[in-house]
Write an enzyme that holds these catalytic residues in place. Structure first.
Site, PDB file in Angstrom:
ATOM      1  N   ASP A   1      16.752  -4.341 -25.908  1.00  0.00           N
ATOM      2  CA  ASP A   1      17.024  -3.451 -24.959  1.00  0.00           C
ATOM      3  C   ASP A   1      18.492  -4.174 -24.395  1.00  0.00           C
ATOM      4  O   ASP A   1      18.890  -5.009 -24.792  1.00  0.00           O
ATOM      5  CB  ASP A   1      16.131  -3.261 -23.897  1.00  0.00           C
ATOM      6  CG  ASP A   1      15.419  -4.701 -23.582  1.00  0.00           C
ATOM      7  OD1 ASP A   1      16.140  -5.529 -23.866  1.00  0.00           O
ATOM      8  OD2 ASP A   1      14.708  -4.845 -22.701  1.00  0.00           O
TER       9      ASP A   1
ATOM     10  N   ASN B   1       6.485  -5.182 -14.056  1.00  0.00           N
ATOM     11  CA  ASN B   1       5.614  -4.074 -13.512  1.00  0.00           C
ATOM     12  C   ASN B   1       5.021  -3.600 -15.013  1.00  0.00           C
ATOM     13  O   ASN B   1       4.287  -2.398 -15.094  1.00  0.00           O
ATOM     14  CB  ASN B   1       6.463  -2.831 -13.033  1.00  0.00           C
ATOM     15  CG  ASN B   1       7.662  -2.346 -14.042  1.00  0.00           C
ATOM     16  OD1 ASN B   1       8.005  -2.755 -15.010  1.00  0.00           O
ATOM     17  ND2 ASN B   1       8.515  -1.574 -13.585  1.00  0.00           N
TER      18      ASN B   1
ATOM     19  N   HIS C   1       6.320  -3.263 -18.182  1.00  0.00           N
ATOM     20  CA  HIS C   1       7.001  -2.626 -18.907  1.00  0.00           C
ATOM     21  C   HIS C   1       7.411  -3.500 -20.046  1.00  0.00           C
ATOM     22  O   HIS C   1       7.324  -4.867 -20.280  1.00  0.00           O
ATOM     23  CB  HIS C   1       8.375  -2.294 -18.168  1.00  0.00           C
ATOM     24  CG  HIS C   1       9.428  -3.427 -17.912  1.00  0.00           C
ATOM     25  ND1 HIS C   1      10.104  -3.500 -16.681  1.00  0.00           N
ATOM     26  CD2 HIS C   1       9.929  -4.465 -18.667  1.00  0.00           C
ATOM     27  CE1 HIS C   1      10.850  -4.599 -16.839  1.00  0.00           C
ATOM     28  NE2 HIS C   1      10.892  -5.223 -17.931  1.00  0.00           N
TER      29      HIS C   1
ATOM     30  N   GLU D   1       9.536   1.840 -18.883  1.00  0.00           N
ATOM     31  CA  GLU D   1       9.145   1.484 -17.699  1.00  0.00           C
ATOM     32  C   GLU D   1       7.916   2.490 -17.413  1.00  0.00           C
ATOM     33  O   GLU D   1       7.499   3.580 -18.088  1.00  0.00           O
ATOM     34  CB  GLU D   1      10.123   2.037 -16.648  1.00  0.00           C
ATOM     35  CG  GLU D   1      11.377   1.274 -16.614  1.00  0.00           C
ATOM     36  CD  GLU D   1      11.381   0.119 -15.828  1.00  0.00           C
ATOM     37  OE1 GLU D   1      10.194  -0.655 -15.783  1.00  0.00           O
ATOM     38  OE2 GLU D   1      12.245  -0.466 -15.058  1.00  0.00           O
TER      39      GLU D   1
HETATM   40  C1  GLP Z   1      13.602  -7.647 -18.771  1.00  0.00           C
HETATM   41  C2  GLP Z   1      14.291  -7.526 -20.106  1.00  0.00           C
HETATM   42  C3  GLP Z   1      12.698  -7.352 -21.239  1.00  0.00           C
HETATM   43  C4  GLP Z   1      12.056  -8.768 -20.868  1.00  0.00           C
HETATM   44  C5  GLP Z   1      11.417  -8.591 -19.498  1.00  0.00           C
HETATM   45  C6  GLP Z   1      10.570  -9.819 -18.860  1.00  0.00           C
HETATM   46  O1  GLP Z   1      13.088  -6.264 -18.159  1.00  0.00           O
HETATM   47  N1  GLP Z   1      14.713  -6.062 -20.608  1.00  0.00           N
HETATM   48  O2  GLP Z   1      12.965  -7.123 -22.405  1.00  0.00           O
HETATM   49  O3  GLP Z   1      10.870  -8.774 -21.586  1.00  0.00           O
HETATM   50  O4  GLP Z   1      12.622  -8.530 -18.564  1.00  0.00           O
HETATM   51  O5  GLP Z   1      11.657 -10.880 -18.606  1.00  0.00           O
HETATM   52  P1  GLP Z   1      11.298 -12.241 -18.266  1.00  0.00           P
HETATM   53  O6  GLP Z   1      10.850 -12.988 -19.559  1.00  0.00           O
HETATM   54  O7  GLP Z   1      12.599 -12.780 -17.718  1.00  0.00           O
HETATM   55  O8  GLP Z   1      10.131 -12.383 -17.369  1.00  0.00           O
END
Ligand code: GLP
Length: 253
Positions: free
Chosen positions: A78, A147, A149, A154
């Site tokens: 992403d 949340n 996702h 989302e």
């Molecule tokens: C972001 C990224 C995701 C990631 C998520 C969790 O939204 N786009 O790909 O998995 O956050 O991030 P973190 O590992 O910093 O909690």
């Protein structure tokens, strides 16, 4: 030798590790084993704080020297839309720094959204067409969004199967990566749920006390578009590696 608990919950395997370091080592070992079994492995990679240490371990000198990753391809899961590709907040800069450059992944072995495409919908179509031309993703490494996702899929009334332009929620826009830029991020670009679920194997990494309730919700195995990660229950080969802080009660070591 790693100490951990492996709990088989139907098709979802949960590995509980002591801390983030052990989680990361475990995840890196799993990736290295997968590359040994299939040198031309296709990896789809999330960004964020959870997998950073895993990538650092993968990019360690012994892996770089052994040339183990010489045939591996990487797909970016992403991206934050509307940012220049060299904006420090992008997933692009993150992946280049943490994994692509250290492991020498060249552009022929790398498929990624352009963050600054003037036509983001067309950019998503380009990614979908490129995915259709290659073998399925072998191993998809995911983090768990605040949340629920996955990528930028989302919570919503319905989910999108394919690469798409995502409307980001406030909680997602507060992700620490967004603090690294002054640009207001207008949208996200992400692989869709079908793209993720078509991966041969999925590795979900979850660490920290702040993720415990989310992991508990996932382990309740109620599939709902309101919690996109719950769709992982539809996949036959998911491994969750969490640390003790994220481990919700019932799975105590
Ligand atoms: C972001 C990224 C995701 C990631 C998520 C969790 O939204 N786009 O790909 O998995 O956050 O991030 P973190 O590992 O910093 O909690």
């Amino acid at each position: 030798m790693h100490s951990c608990t492996v709990i088989g919950l139907s098709d979802m395997k949960i590995i509980v590790t002591t801390n983030h370091e052990e989680l990361s080592q475990r995840a890196a070992d799993l990736v290295v084993d997968a590359v040994r079994a299939k040198p031309n492995l296709t990896l789809c990679l999330a960004t964020g704080s959870t997998p950073t240490r895993t990538y650092e371990l993968l990019a360690a000198p012994k892996n770089v020297k052994s040339d183990q990753f010489a045939q591996v391809s990487i797909i970016k899961l992403d991206e934050w839309g509307g940012l220049a590709m060299d904006d420090p907040a992008t997933c692009e800069v993150y992946l280049q720094q943490h994994i692509c450059q250290p492991l020498g992944i060249n552009s022929e072995r790398y498929l990624a959204f352009q963050s600054d495409s003037p036509t983001p919908e067309e950019e998503c179509l380009r990614i979908q067409k490129a995915l259709e031309k290659v073998d399925p993703i072998d191993l998809c490494i995911l983090g768990l969004g605040a949340n629920g996702h996955l990528g930028f899929n989302e919570p919503a009334e319905w989910l999108n199967p394919f690469p798409h332009v995502a409307t980001l929620t406030q909680s997602t826009l507060q992700h620490p990566m967004t603090q690294q830029t002054d640009v207001a991020i207008p949208y996200g670009l992400t692989l869709g749920m079908a793209n993720i679920l078509q991966a041969r194997q999925i590795l979900l990494l979850v660490n920290g006390r702040h993720k415990r309730m989310l992991l508990e919700k996932l382990l309740a195995s109620r599939i709902t578009t309101g919690f996109p990660a719950s769709f992982l229950w539809l996949h036959p080969n998911v491994t969750v590696i969490c640390d003790q802080e994220a481990n919700p009660g019932g799975h105590v070591r």
